[in-house]
Design a protein around this motif. Structure first.
Motif, short mmCIF file in Angstrom:
data_model
loop_
_atom_site.label_atom_id
_atom_site.label_comp_id
_atom_site.label_asym_id
_atom_site.label_seq_id
_atom_site.Cartn_x
_atom_site.Cartn_y
_atom_site.Cartn_z
N SER A 54 56.02 18.71 37.18
CA SER A 54 56.82 19.45 36.21
C SER A 54 57.14 20.85 36.71
O SER A 54 58.27 21.34 36.58
N VAL A 55 56.15 21.50 37.34
CA VAL A 55 56.35 22.84 37.89
C VAL A 55 57.35 22.80 39.04
O VAL A 55 58.30 23.59 39.10
N GLY B 80 55.88 29.74 33.05
CA GLY B 80 54.65 30.11 32.36
C GLY B 80 53.93 31.31 32.96
O GLY B 80 52.78 31.56 32.64
N LEU B 81 54.60 32.06 33.83
CA LEU B 81 53.99 33.24 34.44
C LEU B 81 54.60 34.50 33.84
O LEU B 81 55.82 34.58 33.65
N PRO C 75 55.96 28.95 43.14
CA PRO C 75 55.50 27.57 42.92
C PRO C 75 54.07 27.33 43.38
O PRO C 75 53.32 26.60 42.72
N ILE C 76 53.67 27.93 44.51
CA ILE C 76 52.29 27.76 44.98
C ILE C 76 51.31 28.35 43.98
O ILE C 76 50.27 27.76 43.69
N THR C 77 51.64 29.52 43.43
CA THR C 77 50.77 30.14 42.43
C THR C 77 50.63 29.27 41.19
O THR C 77 49.52 29.08 40.67
N CYS C 78 51.74 28.72 40.72
CA CYS C 78 51.69 27.84 39.54
C CYS C 78 50.83 26.60 39.81
O CYS C 78 50.05 26.18 38.94
N LEU D 67 48.38 26.38 42.03
CA LEU D 67 46.98 26.82 42.13
C LEU D 67 46.38 27.06 40.75
O LEU D 67 45.20 26.76 40.52
N ILE D 68 47.18 27.60 39.83
CA ILE D 68 46.69 27.81 38.46
C ILE D 68 46.36 26.48 37.79
O ILE D 68 45.33 26.34 37.13
N ILE D 69 47.24 25.49 37.98
CA ILE D 69 46.99 24.15 37.42
C ILE D 69 45.72 23.56 38.00
O ILE D 69 44.87 23.03 37.27
N LEU D 70 45.54 23.66 39.32
CA LEU D 70 44.34 23.12 39.98
C LEU D 70 43.09 23.87 39.53
O LEU D 70 42.04 23.26 39.30
N PHE D 71 43.21 25.19 39.39
CA PHE D 71 42.07 26.00 38.97
C PHE D 71 41.61 25.61 37.57
O PHE D 71 40.40 25.40 37.33
N LYS D 72 42.57 25.47 36.66
CA LYS D 72 42.22 25.07 35.29
C LYS D 72 41.59 23.68 35.27
O LYS D 72 40.62 23.43 34.55
N PHE D 73 42.14 22.79 36.10
CA PHE D 73 41.63 21.41 36.16
C PHE D 73 40.17 21.39 36.61
O PHE D 73 39.31 20.76 35.98
N PHE D 74 39.89 22.09 37.72
CA PHE D 74 38.53 22.06 38.26
C PHE D 74 37.55 22.83 37.37
O PHE D 74 36.38 22.45 37.26
#
Length: 344
Positions: free
Chosen positions: A201-202, A298-299, A325-328, A330-337
């Protein structure tokens, strides 16, 4: 005594595998360029493939039809526009020395003007240093553009190989997905699918949307500059198209470069260029972008500016293009983990 449970061991092993793969890819990254280009091309073309599949074509024939159509368009571009772009690039390269001399003359006039102003010696020295820094920066930018163009020509084989690799990626997308999911533990597959959809989606919002917008802005800019008889209209339009992918700063960079080139021709043309590009950017920001993107990433703007500056510091123009896009992701991955660690 602290005792590791099975979940912690699995996390450590998984992290080790990720680090090992990252190190391996670092060692072989020079040969990965066509694969990255192929992934990018496949991702861009995937919606078209899905569209023609819904119309009744098989995936293979949908890919062949799209490739055939794009080859016709690309051939038309090569025969009609590429010679003009190359001619402008060559002419621009030949006139760089004269532009540099003209810029130095502007700087000299500015120095002579402000030298008449009674300034403290310390401020004068700082001003001189700033002028020298600006001059060096302009020279470095010119060198960077030249080196980038040469690098693109040196990667011709990668650009030829990428569509071939993309064909296999597009044709076997579902097989690759199934194979990847089968490598994962059954309990994690649903989470990975959800994670993949969020990342998609991002990327869909940023990459596909911004490419469409960049092409539209580049075409409109080129046509407008041709109408006012601006030199290097194709080159400026192409540059504007690329820079437009960078939020906030891209439009500013494009305006500064275009006006600087126009200023060396005449102040009147420079004023026209400034007005035209300002109007185009306003149309892009208030009309085109909301229609094409439909949503933001969302930033917060402050966060976007921060990651753009960080990306520019680490990777130059390419770093700024990829920063958001890389930051978005990484945020998704960070929240997931983080959520997964909390659940342990």
């Amino acid at each position: 005594m602290f005792k590791l449970n099975n979940k912690v061991i699995r996390i450590i092993v998984f992290a080790g595998l990720i680090l090992g793969l990252a190190y391996f890819f670092k060692l072989i990254y020079p040969i990965l360029t066509p694969f990255f280009l192929a992934i990018f091309l496949a991702y861009i073309l995937k919606p078209l493939i899905n569209f023609f599949e819904l119309k009744g074509l098989s995936r293979t024939w949908a890919i062949i039809f799209i490739y055939f159509s794009f080859n016709i368009i690309l051939t038309a571009i090569i025969f009609n526009f590429l010679p003009k772009v190359l001619a402008e690039l060559t002419s621009f390269g030949e006139t760089i020395p004269s532009y540099t001399l003209a810029a130095q003359e502007y700087i000299k006039v500015f120095q002579e003007t402000y030298s008449k102003v009674p300034l403290p010696e310390g401020i004068r020295n700082i001003t001189n240093d700033m002028i020298n820094d600006i001059e060096n920066y302009v020279i470095n930018v010119i060198k960077g553009v030249t080196q980038t163009i040469l690098l693109l020509f040196s990667k011709t084989f990668d650009f030829i190989l990428a569509p071939i690799l993309a064909f296999y990626l597009l044709n076997d997308t579902e097989k690759f997905k199934d194979y990847f999911l089968k490598l994962l533990p059954f309990s994690t597959r649903d989470d990975i699918v959800v994670l993949g959809r969020k990342i998609d989606s991002v990327l869909k919002s940023f990459i596909r949307g911004n490419i469409i917008i960049a092409l539209m802005v580049g075409i409109i800019t080129t046509i407008a500059l041709i109408l006012i008889d601006m030199d290097f209209a194709l080159v400026i339009g192409l540059l504007t198209s690329v820079l437009n992918i960078i939020p906030y700063f891209g439009a500013l960079f494009a305006i500064i470069i275009a006006v600087a080139i126009a200023l060396l021709k005449s102040k009147k043309i420079a004023l026209y260029v400034f007005i035209i590009m300002l109007i185009i950017q306003q149309i892009e920001g208030n009309v085109i972008s909301p229609k094409v993107l439909g949503q933001n990433l969302g930033l917060h703007p402050l966060a976007v500016i921060f990651v753009l500056l960080a990306g520019g510091h680490l990777g130059g123009i390419l770093g700024m293009i990829l920063a958001v896009p890389i930051t978005c992701i990484l945020i998704i991955l960070f929240k997931f983990f983080i959520n997964k660690l909390i659940e342990l």
